[in-house]
Design a protein around this motif. Structure first.
Motif, PDB file in Angstrom:
ATOM      1  N   GLU A 274       0.827  -1.210   0.000  1.00 14.08           N
ATOM      2  CA  GLU A 274       0.000   0.000   0.000  1.00 14.08           C
ATOM      3  C   GLU A 274       0.863   1.262   0.000  1.00 14.08           C
ATOM      4  O   GLU A 274       0.599   2.215  -0.743  1.00 14.08           O
ATOM      5  CB  GLU A 274      -0.931  -0.002   1.218  1.00 14.08           C
ATOM      6  N   VAL A 275       1.884   1.276   0.842  1.00 11.59           N
ATOM      7  CA  VAL A 275       2.762   2.445   0.896  1.00 11.59           C
ATOM      8  C   VAL A 275       3.541   2.593  -0.402  1.00 11.59           C
ATOM      9  O   VAL A 275       3.733   3.705  -0.920  1.00 11.59           O
ATOM     10  CB  VAL A 275       3.720   2.334   2.106  1.00 11.59           C
ATOM     11  N   SER A 276       3.975   1.483  -0.986  1.00  8.44           N
ATOM     12  CA  SER A 276       4.699   1.538  -2.262  1.00  8.44           C
ATOM     13  C   SER A 276       3.802   2.069  -3.374  1.00  8.44           C
ATOM     14  O   SER A 276       4.248   2.832  -4.235  1.00  8.44           O
ATOM     15  CB  SER A 276       5.211   0.135  -2.631  1.00  8.44           C
ATOM     16  N   ALA A 277       2.531   1.666  -3.354  1.00  7.60           N
ATOM     17  CA  ALA A 277       1.595   2.145  -4.369  1.00  7.60           C
ATOM     18  C   ALA A 277       1.416   3.664  -4.272  1.00  7.60           C
ATOM     19  O   ALA A 277       1.318   4.357  -5.295  1.00  7.60           O
ATOM     20  CB  ALA A 277       0.253   1.441  -4.211  1.00  7.60           C
ATOM     21  N   MET A 278       1.380   4.181  -3.053  1.00  4.11           N
ATOM     22  CA  MET A 278       1.284   5.633  -2.873  1.00  4.11           C
ATOM     23  C   MET A 278       2.507   6.322  -3.456  1.00  4.11           C
ATOM     24  O   MET A 278       2.407   7.377  -4.091  1.00  4.11           O
ATOM     25  CB  MET A 278       1.166   5.966  -1.387  1.00  4.11           C
ATOM     26  N   GLU A 279       3.665   5.727  -3.237  1.00  8.59           N
ATOM     27  CA  GLU A 279       4.903   6.329  -3.732  1.00  8.59           C
ATOM     28  C   GLU A 279       4.956   6.306  -5.255  1.00  8.59           C
ATOM     29  O   GLU A 279       5.352   7.278  -5.905  1.00  8.59           O
ATOM     30  CB  GLU A 279       6.105   5.593  -3.147  1.00  8.59           C
ATOM     31  N   ILE A 280       4.569   5.191  -5.857  1.00  8.23           N
ATOM     32  CA  ILE A 280       4.575   5.074  -7.319  1.00  8.23           C
ATOM     33  C   ILE A 280       3.591   6.064  -7.935  1.00  8.23           C
ATOM     34  O   ILE A 280       3.826   6.611  -9.022  1.00  8.23           O
ATOM     35  CB  ILE A 280       4.228   3.630  -7.734  1.00  8.23           C
ATOM     36  N   ALA A 281       2.478   6.322  -7.201  1.00  7.96           N
ATOM     37  CA  ALA A 281       1.482   7.265  -7.708  1.00  7.96           C
ATOM     38  C   ALA A 281       1.982   8.700  -7.691  1.00  7.96           C
ATOM     39  O   ALA A 281       1.317   9.593  -8.202  1.00  7.96           O
ATOM     40  CB  ALA A 281       0.194   7.151  -6.895  1.00  7.96           C
TER      41      ALA A 281
END
Length: 612
Positions: free
Chosen positions: A593-600
């Motif tokens: 979830e945190v990685s997805a926020m960063e990629i976004a």
């Protein structure tokens, strides 16, 4: 001295958390042997031993040595005659507490629903077993819980139309929710009172103590008509008919409103003569005795009809107005003591009451301890038979809310290193207790609160307590990561911010820089090349918000680089090899979830720059 007292209070809270951890068999740091520790001095003066408090080293005497001298020697359980194992009895104590606590929580939920909606609230109470779907049972339920339920809604229930129902459908018994259900509740409520020999106005006061009169005149008529019938039936020598009691009851209610409504001017209030004149001829064409009406008037004028909740609310308003009226007068002068002095005096009084109550409790306990050997055997037997962890978990479950409020408030205002350290230790112990007790709400609340104190992800200048909060959060992840579950989310978000600030402080580009387009880069270069010209032409200009924020980020990044290295951050990830499969699943879920926020593109909430 005041600071030392406050610090001692905080250290006592943390000491209690340590005792809970020991009772649960969880790791606790070794006791500090600092001579200047406020807790050490307090513990010494009170002769408190946290370690011994969680262990039982007393030898249980033989039963034949026990001599029972009085009934007080056995407090709650007679272990001499009990045929059940003490462990079973102890387990029942814990189970009973859990059941009562769950019932109390459900009742509070029902109370809120009842305040919002009469029917939905009553349905909740019925569905959860607090009351049966029976008119008499509900009337008794309202009477017993009149100080816990909304009195406006109870007044609405008593004033409902005679043909109103709770359960729709033909042929439903009125006592079980059919047509006339609400009217039967009113009848059962009225029949529960004994007005025999009570003054008429006192009877009205008693009758109305359990609800608030509705605003509609028709509903008031229905309620007071039943009251008049009941009062007349039990006091046959006062009124010739129930109609007379009903008319006078309505007149008394109007008198109470007229005499005590602050919106009515003094010269327009009802007088004794006008009250007597208004009630002429109501006794089947005859007048009621003047002495009888005069007594009612004087008592109503002296003591109005009022609900306890309204009295308490008015008292609070008066106290608040008194404090505000003297807000600007900070010293003792012609105006008397200041608001601050009154607040201190009130605090001092409350503290003295608490100390006196505690002193009496200790004295009572000391007296009981000398009463005989039977109570010693009983208490020792119970203590040795029950797992202390089963007792302290409910204690923490009840107190963690006020505890986090205290820790957060003190940490927010703290500037002293000792206070900061005590508060952060409190967070560590509280998270450990909540996590190992599977109290997910308490665990998430403590972790989220601690994450906010790191100032990571916000444009605020970091101070010593923010740096220490980061260090504390990382240590929790390393030591108690097995039990964090969903609370890994705030931890990983803070690690992401920490890594971003380290990159920024090291002069390296973050992900945010690479995600920007070329136009933004060239714009930044042009702004950089024209920086000297801007300074020359705008010597006295104020820095923009963006410039201020960047300066704050630079300051924070330098503090982070100085305080943390990559080894400390990597330790959080390397420690996950010791996690169970279930904990690994929670960790990876939050990491994704945190990685997805960063990629976004929201790098302030991702984990940038931290390798596996």
């Amino acid at each position: 001295q005041e600071f030392e007292l406050s610090l001692a209070g905080m250290e006592v809270l943390v000491t209690i958390l340590k005792a809970i951890l020991r009772a649960m068999g969880l790791p606790v740091p070794e006791e500090e042997d600092e001579e200047d520790s406020a807790t050490a001095r307090l513990r010494k003066s009170l002769q408190i031993d946290v370690v011994m408090g969680t262990k039982s080293s007393r030898k249980v005497p033989e039963k034949k040595e026990i001599g029972v001298t009085s009934e007080d020697d056995i407090s709650e359980y007679d272990f001499k005659t009990s045929t059940k194992a003490p462990a079973v009895e102890a387990s029942k104590i814990v189970d009973t507490f859990e059941t009562k606590r769950a019932q109390q929580q459900n009742f509070e939920i029902g109370s809120v629903k009842f305040t919002l909606s009469l029917k939905s609230g009553l349905k909740y109470f019925i569905d959860n077993g607090f009351v049966e779907l029976d008119a008499k049972s509900i009337a008794l339920f309202f009477i017993v819980n009149k100080d816990k339920l909304d009195k406006t809604q109870m007044g609405e229930a008593y004033g409902r139309e005679p043909d109103a129902c709770f359960v729709k459908g033909e042929g439903v018994d009125p006592e079980k929710g059919g047509i006339g259900f609400w009217f039967l509740i009113l009848n059962h409520y009225v029949d529960s009172f004994d007005f025999n020999g009570i003054l008429f106005d006192d009877a009205i006061r008693l009758f109305q103590s359990g609800f608030r009169l509705p605003g509609e005149a028709q509903k008031i008529d229905r309620i007071m008509e039943k009251f008049a019938e009941r009062y007349t039936r039990q006091n046959l020598d006062i009124f010739p008919s129930a109609d007379t009691a009903f008319i006078l009851a309505f007149s008394v209610i109007m008198l109470n409103t007229d005499l005590h409504n602050p919106n009515i001017k003094e010269e327009k209030r009802m007088t004794l003569d006008s009250f007597i004149r208004n009630n002429r001829g109501i006794a089947d064409g005859e007048d009621l005795p003047t002495e009888f009406l005069t007594g009612i008037f004087k008592r109503i004028k002296l003591n109005p009809f009022s609900l306890k909740e309204d009295d308490e609310a008015r008292q609070k308003i008066k106290e608040q107005e008194l404090l505000e009226s003297n807000f600007f007068f900070e010293g003792s002068s012609l105006f008397g003591t200041s608001a601050e002095d009154r607040k201190k005096e009130k605090f001092k009084k409350e503290r003295e009451e608490m100390m006196n109550a505690t002193e009496q409790l200790f004295k009572k306990r000391s007296t009981k301890g000398k009463s005989g050997n039977a109570s010693i055997y009983a208490k020792t037997h119970l203590t040795d038979s029950i797992d202390p962890g089963d007792v302290v978990k409910p204690m923490f479950d009840v107190t963690w809310g006020p505890l986090i409020g205290t820790l957060s408030q003190v940490l927010e205002c703290a500037v002293d290193e000792r206070s900061i350290a005590v508060c952060l230790n409190g967070f560590v112990y509280a998270v450990r207790i909540a996590a190992h007790s599977h109290m997910s709400l308490a665990r998430d609340t403590f972790v989220n609160s601690l994450a906010k104190f790191t100032f990571l992800g916000s444009i605020k200048n970091m101070r010593h307590k923010n740096i220490e909060s980061i260090r504390t959060l990382l240590s929790i992840a390393v030591i108690d990561g097995e039990y964090l579950n969903e609370s890994w989310g705030p931890v990983l978000q803070c690690i992401s911010q920490l890594a971003r600030l380290r990159l920024f402080g090291s002069g390296l580009d973050s992900d945010e820089t690479f995600l920007n387009d070329d136009g933004d880069k060239s714009k930044g270069i042009r702004n950089s090349s024209n920086h000297d010209l801007s300074d020359a032409t705008g010597l006295f200009r104020q820095p923009t918000k963006a410039e201020t924020d960047r300066e704050t980020e630079e300051t924070n990044s330098r503090a982070v680089v100085a305080a943390f290295n990559e080894i400390l951050i990597d330790k959080v990830f390397s420690s996950t090899v010791n996690l169970s499969s279930r904990s690994i699943a929670h960790f990876i879920e939050q990491l994704v979830e945190v990685s997805a926020m960063e990629i976004a593109g929201n790098s302030k909430r991702g984990i940038s720059g931290v390798g596996a």
